[in-house]
Design an enzyme around this catalytic site. Structure first.
Site: not given
Length: 380
Positions: A201, A343
């Site tokens: 992040r 994912y």
């Protein structure tokens, strides 16, 4: 005036009827509206008496507090909110809730009013994700107002309004990520590659220090994140959840760039930040944006890629490389499997690969035992 065991009913000069009752606080209170008949007024008093007997009475004056004032108090009284969460709540309240609803008394808030407010946010161009965040915050605030006995029910019950449905984000190709890295100022080349290949992040990258990086084994130890407050202050704090405190193994392909970053731009002290601004100061998203826009333009990616898409891309690559659900959760820093499952989708090519593998397995089996294969094929 009609005398009753509980409350009173009287006829008004207009011909309508008024009901009054003694509240548990000792105040003589009228009904919020008048009635067309004495029977209707008496029925209302009967319901109010039952409400008092069941301890469900709510002071009608308590709901006069404006939503904006109550919301500010609600945020102040939340224990243990992280700085990033305080910034988020404050921004949602200031930008999306207070302009339309801040002066409204709590008791006046209704489901139709809130449906109109939410639709106005969407019609005004606010994305579905921030709109869902604003709605969810408002719902939480009004739930507490119900607990505080300021309103009877929570008017936030629009089905699905609090669910964040993020639009599909782009997954960059390897070539696009490296074009972007090449187009950035050399100071930020490794930042782009680590963001993608490490699935980090922004706040984790901005808070990464020399002591967190093992250049020999290619290991990053994520122990903190940076948050930029509205005041401009940069705050370093631990990850939001225990899962955010993790170890990330970088592919060797990015390590050479990271070593160059250390040789040129990272000071020798353990607390030195790995990624810094042009003058060596702690990295800020606001100042980085100029470099980011230049990099996107140079790579031909303008207008469709956000910085967070690098993390999204890295997560996708990790899944396609064979990471299990648990491995993805650990790499991403998530305690819940919900995000990681996104994912673990398969595409047509993966299905074709499975089919090809099964064909090879069958062909090999038939070569080893052709008679058995013929028997199976004939159904005998």
């Amino acid at each position: 005036m009609t005398k009753r065991r509980f409350g009173r009913v009287r006829k008004l000069p207009s011909g309508r009827f008024q009901a009054r009752y003694p509240g548990p606080d000792g105040i003589d209170r009228p009904a919020p509206n008048t009635f067309a008949s004495k029977t209707e007024a008496a029925r209302w008093l009967t319901l109010k008496e039952a409400e008092l007997a069941q301890n469900e009475w709510i002071d009608p004056d308590a709901g006069e507090i404006p939503l904006g004032d109550y919301a500010q108090k609600w945020i102040r009284e939340r224990p243990g909110l992280r700085s990033k969460t305080l910034v988020l709540y404050g921004g949602l309240l200031r930008n999306h809730i207070a302009p339309a609803l801040g002066t409204k008394p709590l008791r006046e808030l209704s489901a139709p009013m809130l449906r109109g407010w939410r639709q106005s946010l969407l019609d005004g161009g606010l994305g579905p994700v921030p709109a869902a965040k604003a709605y969810r915050l408002l719902r939480s605030i009004l739930s507490t107002a119900v607990e505080d006995r300021l309103i009877r029910t929570n008017p936030c019950y629009i089905k699905g309004a609090a669910v964040e449905r993020s639009p599909e984000r782009p997954v960059l190709t390897v070539g696009e990520v490296y074009k972007l890295a090449d187009a950035m100022h050399p100071r930020f080349r490794a930042l782009i590659l680590v963001a993608a290949l490490g699935s980090l992040r922004w706040g984790e990258l901005a808070a990464l220090q020399r002591r967190h990086v093992d250049l020999v084994s290619g290991v990053l130890r994520i122990r903190q994140a940076a948050v930029e407050l509205p005041t401009g202050e940069l705050q370093i704090s631990p990850p939001k959840t225990p899962a955010g405190r993790r170890t990330v193994y970088l592919p060797e392909v990015v390590m050479q760039d990271l070593r160059v970053q250390f040789d040129i731009y990272v000071k020798r002290t353990p607390e030195a930040f790995v990624f810094t601004g042009a003058k060596g100061a702690q990295l800020r998203r606001s100042t980085f944006q100029r470099n980011w826009r230049k990099g996107l333009k140079g790579a031909g990616l303008t207008g469709r890629v956000h910085f967070h898409d690098l993390r999204h891309t890295g997560n996708t690559w990790a899944a396609e490389s064979g990471a299990t659900l648990r491995e993805l959760m650990e790499r991403m820093g998530h305690a819940s499997s919900r995000a990681a499952l996104i994912y673990l989708h398969t595409n047509d090519e993966r299905h074709r690969g499975v089919a090809r593998g099964m064909s090879e397995l069958v062909a090999e089996g038939l070569r080893d035992d052709p008679d058995d294969g013929l028997a199976v094929a004939s159904g005998t």
